[in-house]
Design a protein around this motif. Sequence first.
Motif, PDB file in Angstrom:
ATOM      1  N   ASP A 114       2.216  -6.959   5.633  1.00 28.24           N
ATOM      2  CA  ASP A 114       1.266  -7.092   4.515  1.00 28.24           C
ATOM      3  C   ASP A 114       1.981  -6.772   3.216  1.00 28.24           C
ATOM      4  OD1 ASP A 114      -0.931  -7.084   2.824  1.00 28.24           O
ATOM      5  OD2 ASP A 114      -1.922  -5.380   3.760  1.00 28.24           O
ATOM      6  N   HIS A 155      -1.487  -0.991   6.255  1.00 27.41           N
ATOM      7  CA  HIS A 155      -2.065   0.162   5.535  1.00 27.41           C
ATOM      8  C   HIS A 155      -1.924   1.471   6.317  1.00 27.41           C
ATOM      9  CE1 HIS A 155      -4.858  -2.413   2.738  1.00 27.41           C
ATOM     10  NE2 HIS A 155      -3.757  -3.059   3.077  1.00 27.41           N
ATOM     11  N   GLU A 169      -2.075  -7.111  -5.832  1.00 25.35           N
ATOM     12  CA  GLU A 169      -3.128  -7.450  -4.877  1.00 25.35           C
ATOM     13  C   GLU A 169      -3.769  -6.201  -4.298  1.00 25.35           C
ATOM     14  OE1 GLU A 169      -5.113  -8.687  -1.126  1.00 25.35           O
ATOM     15  OE2 GLU A 169      -3.609  -7.155  -1.440  1.00 25.35           O
ATOM     16  N   GLU A 170      -2.945  -5.233  -3.984  1.00 28.26           N
ATOM     17  CA  GLU A 170      -3.454  -4.035  -3.311  1.00 28.26           C
ATOM     18  C   GLU A 170      -4.240  -3.114  -4.243  1.00 28.26           C
ATOM     19  OE1 GLU A 170      -3.529  -3.954  -0.239  1.00 28.26           O
ATOM     20  OE2 GLU A 170      -1.732  -4.800   0.666  1.00 28.26           O
ATOM     21  N   GLN A 187       0.841  -1.197   0.000  1.00 30.78           N
ATOM     22  CA  GLN A 187       0.000   0.000   0.000  1.00 30.78           C
ATOM     23  C   GLN A 187       0.881   1.255   0.000  1.00 30.78           C
ATOM     24  OE1 GLN A 187      -3.588   0.786   0.767  1.00 30.78           O
ATOM     25  NE2 GLN A 187      -4.013  -1.195  -0.138  1.00 30.78           N
TER      26      GLN A 187
HETATM   27 MN    MN Z   1      -3.094  -5.069   2.248  1.00 33.12          MN
END
Ligand code: MN
Length: 458
Positions: free
Chosen positions: A122, A430, A156-157, A93
């Motif tokens: 993440d 995030h 993915e993000e 992110q």
């Molecule tokens: Mn994420």
Amino acid sequence: MQAVIDYLREHEQRFVAELCDYVRFPSVSAQAEHGQDLRACADWVLKHCREIGLEARLCPTAGNPIIVARTPRAKSPGARRRHFVVYGHYDVQPPEPLDLWSSPPFEPRVADGVVLGRGASDNKGQNLAHLMAVEAYLKTGTPLPCDVTFVIEGEEEVGSRSLESFLREQRAELGCDAVVISDTGMPSPKHPALTYALRGIAACEVTLHGPARDLHSGIFGGTVDNPAMALCQLLGKLRDKHGRVAIPGFYDDVEPLSAYERKQFARLPFKARDYQKLLGVPKLFGERGFTPMEQRSARPTFEINGLTSGYQGEGSKTIIPAWARAKITIRLVPNQEPARVMKRVQRHLKKLCPPTVRLELKWRHGAEPYLVSPTGAEAQAALRALRSAFGCEPVLIREGGSIPIVNEFKKILRADSLLVGLALPDDNAHSPNEKFDLGCFAKGQLMSAYLWQELSRG
Ligand code: MN
Ligand code: BES
């Protein structure tokens, strides 16, 4: 197996250093300027996979490349071996706002048993744990009881745009018994978790256009609508004071929670006071009639992620802005469908929009919610692996985040996803100051090592 466990312990320090190397790439998929960084990050993953003994290749897509890395396959295959895909993502992110980080987001740092940096939790640290477990097998010459293929993507993000067609093309090679994913969380280090449901998502941008240019608010104010004000009024109508989304039909397809599930939710460790403190809010707020645990994972929401209009710089500037924009995501639960919900949102916005501004709605990305029964053999195997690695009883949870591709794994590969997340609630995914706990990192590696044994039993 002991050799694998010893290897993981002996190489702990190097693994932490490698996680830092991985986090150093600013692989921000939402920002076009980071295209080169994503590419460099993918190259690093590719090289790493090859170094640990995997057969790895970089697959170009319309967007960011996907890495496919396989454990060496037996030369003369006897009985069909079980095959598992490990999915993860190397994109992260955006790190903004930068001034809130205690150290720069892409200059990872080890402190107090954690690695700090954007993407540490993440999803770089979580995904790397599986690579390290497989490395331990390969480097100690311990036979893996199954075949493993890593699929590590870079979008993915931003909704996994390229992965679906990729799965269709590579379906023969990627067909598997289950997909293993560590990209979710666990309630505490004493509560390792198997996640059996994720929320879906529908993302859009709403723009209200007013005058052709920013206008002097003294000369013209009072005669034209203000898009920022109109947008606030419009958005203000979309949720009532009890936390219910006020869009007609919004809840139509929502599957009610069973009494059994609500009882399970109530057993999870949760202290409202600690939770409130962790989040730094003066008071919790959520849909009336549901507990915070239910609200954050099993109920749909409508969120404003960003709100922009007019002058944002220093001091004052007296204008009526030409436009105002909101970035919105809606979290979905079974059996809501992104496109259907979006239609209802669009219809309602059109109805509410005053004739003094022009409404523009841009659909961004969507993903269906995910729900799988946690009673199957694979889920039980995952629970055993979690129990062995963490030394305590795992819990079954539903999570509020989304992993857009899990439903495509089901549809295209016909495989369920085993969600064995390693993130803690205070990992700041995030948010500024994201971190990954080194205890979770080490236990995650162990869990993965046990998992291949457990999944291949019987
Ligand atoms: Mn994420
Ligand atoms: N790892 C998260 C998803 C997640 C986090 C699931 C915590 C469950 C618990 C994933 O990387 C993520 O953040 N996904 C995005 C997807 C979106 C941008 C399409 C999300 O959920 O916001």
